[in-house]
Design a protein around this motif. Sequence first.
Motif, PDB file in Angstrom:
ATOM      1  N   PHE A   3     -27.330  49.338 -10.518  1.00  0.00           N
ATOM      2  CA  PHE A   3     -26.949  49.596 -11.911  1.00  0.00           C
ATOM      3  C   PHE A   3     -27.352  51.007 -12.315  1.00  0.00           C
ATOM      4  CE2 PHE A   3     -26.816  44.990 -11.872  1.00  0.00           C
ATOM      5  CZ  PHE A   3     -25.721  44.723 -12.683  1.00  0.00           C
ATOM      6  N   VAL A   4     -26.528  51.593 -13.182  1.00  0.00           N
ATOM      7  CA  VAL A   4     -26.804  52.947 -13.671  1.00  0.00           C
ATOM      8  C   VAL A   4     -27.968  52.935 -14.651  1.00  0.00           C
ATOM      9  CG1 VAL A   4     -25.856  54.899 -14.968  1.00  0.00           C
ATOM     10  CG2 VAL A   4     -24.411  53.645 -13.334  1.00  0.00           C
ATOM     11  N   SER A   5     -28.052  51.878 -15.451  1.00  0.00           N
ATOM     12  CA  SER A   5     -29.124  51.767 -16.443  1.00  0.00           C
ATOM     13  C   SER A   5     -29.499  50.300 -16.629  1.00  0.00           C
ATOM     14  CB  SER A   5     -28.678  52.347 -17.791  1.00  0.00           C
ATOM     15  OG  SER A   5     -27.664  51.514 -18.353  1.00  0.00           O
ATOM     16  N   PHE A   6     -30.690  50.092 -17.170  1.00  0.00           N
ATOM     17  CA  PHE A   6     -31.121  48.724 -17.422  1.00  0.00           C
ATOM     18  C   PHE A   6     -30.293  48.098 -18.544  1.00  0.00           C
ATOM     19  CE2 PHE A   6     -33.931  45.186 -18.331  1.00  0.00           C
ATOM     20  CZ  PHE A   6     -34.324  44.827 -17.049  1.00  0.00           C
ATOM     21  N   ALA A   7     -29.797  48.927 -19.457  1.00  0.00           N
ATOM     22  CA  ALA A   7     -28.941  48.425 -20.541  1.00  0.00           C
ATOM     23  C   ALA A   7     -27.672  47.795 -19.962  1.00  0.00           C
ATOM     24  CB  ALA A   7     -28.584  49.557 -21.493  1.00  0.00           C
ATOM     25  N   GLU A   8     -27.108  48.442 -18.937  1.00  0.00           N
ATOM     26  CA  GLU A   8     -25.915  47.897 -18.280  1.00  0.00           C
ATOM     27  C   GLU A   8     -26.247  46.563 -17.594  1.00  0.00           C
ATOM     28  OE1 GLU A   8     -22.704  49.068 -14.745  1.00  0.00           O
ATOM     29  OE2 GLU A   8     -24.606  50.149 -14.934  1.00  0.00           O
ATOM     30  N   PHE A   9     -27.398  46.512 -16.948  1.00  0.00           N
ATOM     31  CA  PHE A   9     -27.878  45.295 -16.277  1.00  0.00           C
ATOM     32  C   PHE A   9     -28.001  44.145 -17.283  1.00  0.00           C
ATOM     33  CE2 PHE A   9     -31.784  43.309 -14.054  1.00  0.00           C
ATOM     34  CZ  PHE A   9     -31.007  42.565 -13.181  1.00  0.00           C
ATOM     35  N   ARG A  10     -28.656  44.431 -18.414  1.00  0.00           N
ATOM     36  CA  ARG A  10     -28.819  43.422 -19.477  1.00  0.00           C
ATOM     37  C   ARG A  10     -27.461  42.944 -19.995  1.00  0.00           C
ATOM     38  NH1 ARG A  10     -31.906  45.290 -24.507  1.00  0.00           N
ATOM     39  NH2 ARG A  10     -31.245  43.221 -25.190  1.00  0.00           N
ATOM     40  N   TYR A  11     -26.566  43.876 -20.239  1.00  0.00           N
ATOM     41  CA  TYR A  11     -25.251  43.546 -20.813  1.00  0.00           C
ATOM     42  C   TYR A  11     -24.477  42.622 -19.870  1.00  0.00           C
ATOM     43  CZ  TYR A  11     -20.595  44.059 -22.826  1.00  0.00           C
ATOM     44  OH  TYR A  11     -19.347  43.792 -23.382  1.00  0.00           O
ATOM     45  N   LYS A  12     -24.534  42.927 -18.580  1.00  0.00           N
ATOM     46  CA  LYS A  12     -23.792  42.121 -17.607  1.00  0.00           C
ATOM     47  C   LYS A  12     -24.350  40.691 -17.558  1.00  0.00           C
ATOM     48  CE  LYS A  12     -21.742  42.573 -12.986  1.00  0.00           C
ATOM     49  NZ  LYS A  12     -20.365  42.814 -13.437  1.00  0.00           N
ATOM     50  N   ILE A  13     -25.659  40.579 -17.593  1.00  0.00           N
ATOM     51  CA  ILE A  13     -26.279  39.247 -17.567  1.00  0.00           C
ATOM     52  C   ILE A  13     -25.951  38.469 -18.842  1.00  0.00           C
ATOM     53  CG2 ILE A  13     -28.512  38.040 -17.634  1.00  0.00           C
ATOM     54  CD1 ILE A  13     -29.550  40.235 -15.704  1.00  0.00           C
ATOM     55  N   ARG A  14     -25.993  39.146 -19.979  1.00  0.00           N
ATOM     56  CA  ARG A  14     -25.741  38.480 -21.268  1.00  0.00           C
ATOM     57  C   ARG A  14     -24.290  38.025 -21.415  1.00  0.00           C
ATOM     58  NH1 ARG A  14     -29.364  39.209 -25.889  1.00  0.00           N
ATOM     59  NH2 ARG A  14     -27.556  38.483 -27.082  1.00  0.00           N
ATOM     60  N   THR A  15     -23.356  38.793 -20.872  1.00  0.00           N
ATOM     61  CA  THR A  15     -21.941  38.560 -21.194  1.00  0.00           C
ATOM     62  C   THR A  15     -21.111  37.956 -20.068  1.00  0.00           C
ATOM     63  OG1 THR A  15     -21.352  40.826 -20.533  1.00  0.00           O
ATOM     64  CG2 THR A  15     -21.957  40.462 -22.854  1.00  0.00           C
ATOM     65  N   GLU A  16     -21.642  37.951 -18.839  1.00  0.00           N
ATOM     66  CA  GLU A  16     -20.855  37.438 -17.718  1.00  0.00           C
ATOM     67  C   GLU A  16     -21.573  36.260 -17.054  1.00  0.00           C
ATOM     68  OE1 GLU A  16     -19.493  40.343 -14.932  1.00  0.00           O
ATOM     69  OE2 GLU A  16     -19.119  41.857 -16.491  1.00  0.00           O
ATOM     70  N   PRO A  17     -21.163  35.024 -17.370  1.00  0.00           N
ATOM     71  CA  PRO A  17     -21.807  33.843 -16.784  1.00  0.00           C
ATOM     72  C   PRO A  17     -21.815  33.852 -15.259  1.00  0.00           C
ATOM     73  CG  PRO A  17     -20.410  33.204 -18.618  1.00  0.00           C
ATOM     74  CD  PRO A  17     -20.162  34.666 -18.377  1.00  0.00           C
ATOM     75  N   ALA A  18     -20.774  34.424 -14.647  1.00  0.00           N
ATOM     76  CA  ALA A  18     -20.724  34.465 -13.184  1.00  0.00           C
ATOM     77  C   ALA A  18     -21.853  35.339 -12.630  1.00  0.00           C
ATOM     78  CB  ALA A  18     -19.375  35.000 -12.709  1.00  0.00           C
ATOM     79  N   TYR A  19     -22.134  36.442 -13.341  1.00  0.00           N
ATOM     80  CA  TYR A  19     -23.232  37.295 -12.869  1.00  0.00           C
ATOM     81  C   TYR A  19     -24.581  36.665 -13.186  1.00  0.00           C
ATOM     82  CZ  TYR A  19     -26.050  41.218 -11.514  1.00  0.00           C
ATOM     83  OH  TYR A  19     -26.980  41.987 -10.861  1.00  0.00           O
TER      84      TYR A  19
END
Length: 273
Positions: free
Chosen positions: A47-63
């Motif tokens: 991940f480029v940033s931890f914010a991107e990591f958080r966003y993906k976890i929050r919004t993508e159930p598959a991830y």
Amino acid sequence: MNSTEDRDRHVETLLSDVLEVYGYDFTGYSKASLKRRVVRLYELDRFVSFAEFRYKIRTEPAYFKRFMEQITINVTEMFRDPEFYTTLRNEILPHLGTYPFIRIWIAGCSTGEEAYSVAIFLKELNLLHKSLIYATDINATVLETAAQALIPMSKMKLYTENYIAAGGTEQFSDYYSANYSLGKLNDELKRNIIFSTHNLVSDHSFNEFQLILCRNVLIYFDRPLQSKVFELFDNSLEKFGYLALGTKESLEFSTISKNFERNTTRKIWRKTQ
């Protein structure tokens, strides 16, 4: 994540997200081990940033499913610690055989090897037909694997050795059919097992059991969470029921220890109060 302080703060924020969005509470888990696994996934998936990591976890159930696979620990094998299974087979299960019906809870069952091991010994003692095994885990993905009853053939030599050392009386190969690289466990073993998600941190008691196995799970919890889980087990065991823990886990010094007496040979306690 440049500094240890930043890393700790980011991970705490992420765990708050997971609790808020998905209802999984990791606040009582061993911090160092949990943070190490979260950071490993962050770096592994680049991940480029931890914010991107958080966003993906929050919004993508598959991830989020991948996240759960990576941060929950799923180390298990059939008849792990054969001496424990010898005690289970020779002392505990025959006693439970005097009950009209046997209810067993395997908490933190991972991919199901322990549940199938118990089912095999119940079958050999002619008790499987009147038993129900509830096998639970926080991780839905490993439960899907468990329900398939497929074991890599590469593991069968070890599992056969464990089975023999534990006192198995049949041919272990009779319990599965080989199909190239996988062994399919017999359907008869699965018939009396219910695989279901259960969070030891936040979920409540759901039945009254004569035997609870929770082996090598509590070592990943801090002391307050261990105490909370012990109270859950105490509430879930009927009087004279048994609680089995891992080799590095103990009821001693817990608030419920006064309600139990310890089996002298293995990490098994019997509820007396």
